[in-house]
Write an enzyme that holds these catalytic residues in place. Structure first.
Site, PDB file in Angstrom:
ATOM      1  N   GLU A 136       0.930  -1.261   0.089  1.00 47.63           N
ATOM      2  CA  GLU A 136       0.004   0.079   0.179  1.00 47.63           C
ATOM      3  C   GLU A 136       0.691   1.084   0.136  1.00 47.63           C
ATOM      4  O   GLU A 136       0.665   2.088  -0.686  1.00 47.63           O
ATOM      5  CB  GLU A 136      -0.918  -0.070   1.111  1.00 47.63           C
ATOM      6  CG  GLU A 136      -1.883  -1.144   1.131  1.00 47.63           C
ATOM      7  CD  GLU A 136      -2.899  -1.355   0.022  1.00 47.63           C
ATOM      8  OE1 GLU A 136      -2.982  -0.136  -0.711  1.00 47.63           O
ATOM      9  OE2 GLU A 136      -3.432  -2.369  -0.177  1.00 47.63           O
ATOM     10  N   HIS A 145      -0.411  -1.447  -9.578  1.00 46.57           N
ATOM     11  CA  HIS A 145      -0.306  -2.989  -9.522  1.00 46.57           C
ATOM     12  C   HIS A 145       0.657  -3.410 -10.684  1.00 46.57           C
ATOM     13  O   HIS A 145       0.363  -2.818 -11.798  1.00 46.57           O
ATOM     14  CB  HIS A 145      -1.608  -3.829  -9.577  1.00 46.57           C
ATOM     15  CG  HIS A 145      -2.560  -3.557  -8.417  1.00 46.57           C
ATOM     16  ND1 HIS A 145      -3.761  -3.276  -8.381  1.00 46.57           N
ATOM     17  CD2 HIS A 145      -2.198  -3.714  -7.218  1.00 46.57           C
ATOM     18  CE1 HIS A 145      -4.279  -3.022  -7.139  1.00 46.57           C
ATOM     19  NE2 HIS A 145      -3.362  -3.451  -6.274  1.00 46.57           N
ATOM     20  N   ASP A 156       1.771  -1.186 -16.116  1.00 48.16           N
ATOM     21  CA  ASP A 156       1.969  -0.608 -14.960  1.00 48.16           C
ATOM     22  C   ASP A 156       2.510   0.760 -15.055  1.00 48.16           C
ATOM     23  O   ASP A 156       2.905   1.273 -14.170  1.00 48.16           O
ATOM     24  CB  ASP A 156       2.398  -1.708 -13.848  1.00 48.16           C
ATOM     25  CG  ASP A 156       4.035  -1.861 -14.014  1.00 48.16           C
ATOM     26  OD1 ASP A 156       4.526  -1.572 -15.340  1.00 48.16           O
ATOM     27  OD2 ASP A 156       4.491  -2.787 -13.318  1.00 48.16           O
ATOM     28  N   THR A 161       9.172  -3.919 -15.279  1.00 47.31           N
ATOM     29  CA  THR A 161       8.354  -4.766 -14.835  1.00 47.31           C
ATOM     30  C   THR A 161       7.879  -5.633 -16.010  1.00 47.31           C
ATOM     31  O   THR A 161       7.272  -4.859 -16.806  1.00 47.31           O
ATOM     32  CB  THR A 161       7.300  -4.586 -13.802  1.00 47.31           C
ATOM     33  OG1 THR A 161       6.709  -3.477 -14.343  1.00 47.31           O
ATOM     34  CG2 THR A 161       8.041  -3.959 -12.651  1.00 47.31           C
TER      35      THR A 161
END
Length: 226
Positions: A136, A145, A156, A161
């Site tokens: 969070e 996310h 994202d 990633t």
């Protein structure tokens, strides 16, 4: 601090293919030493709220009861949350891609976590290592996310990633997942992977942290604040 500083013991479990992008965020959190009135504090305040259970719709109520100035403090509220919520956070005001939301009102700016998922050793087995807070606070500093809240065509907004078609909720000894033509980084703190298998933020994610802390209202003032 261990997760954001990559001093977590399970950093050794990061798959070899992701080690080149694993990063220390150079962010350290400290409990407040002065309250908004300048008086000494432990940084922990316990308040009896008007409800026995809360939902994200109660964010303003929680803020009105117990918020400290969000320009100077990262507020983390620990409350009983209605299922299926285990935590939520406000995104920063930022021009970064993927953060084109309406500005969050100051009164709800912070992180809220269900008490069963807060800290180490909680009663929730999948969330007993404190990583609901890690996840969070990642949102609070500008991360989406890791699967982009959509399929393979949704990103994202972090270059290092891999694409991923959906969230992951599995943790096992040989954890791996393949979608969108690539190995998924399900060990990333911004997936829904159980705490025991989370262990990495990437360089690209840290770059977003840096941009938010340097430019975002109600985040700039947190740097070097006590």
């Amino acid at each position: 601090n261990e997760d954001f500083g990559r001093t977590n013991a399970d950093a050794v479990n990061t798959p070899a293919e992701f080690l080149p992008v694993a990063a220390d965020s150079n962010i350290e959190f400290v409990l407040a030493r002065q309250d908004p009135n300048g008086l000494p504090t432990t940084g922990i305040v316990r308040i009896q709220g008007p409800k026995s259970i809360y939902s994200p719709d109660d964010a303003a109520l929680i803020g009105q009861i117990s918020q400290w100035n969000p320009e100077e403090y990262l507020n983390i509220w620990v409350v009983p949350l209605v299922q299926p919520f285990i935590g939520y956070a406000s995104f920063p005001i930022s021009d970064l891609p993927g953060l084109n939301f309406s500005p969050v009102p100051a009164i709800i700016d912070g992180v809220t976590i269900d008490y069963r998922f807060f800290g180490r050793g909680g009663s929730a087995t999948s969330g007993s290592l404190g990583r609901t807070a890690t996840h969070e606070v990642g949102h609070y500093f500008g991360l989406r996310h890791i699967w982009g809240d959509g399929g393979c065509g949704v990103d994202d907004f972090v270059e290092d990633t891999p694409l991923q078609d959906n969230s992951n909720s599995v943790c096992n000894d040989n954890l791996s997942r393949f979608s969108c033509g690539v190995s998924n980084m399900v060990q990333n703190y911004m997936d829904y992977t159980p705490d025991a298998c989370m262990n990495i933020f990437t360089r690209g994610q840290v770059e977003r942290f840096d941009a938010v802390l340097a430019n975002s209202p109600r985040r700039i003032g947190l740097v070097n604040n006590r």
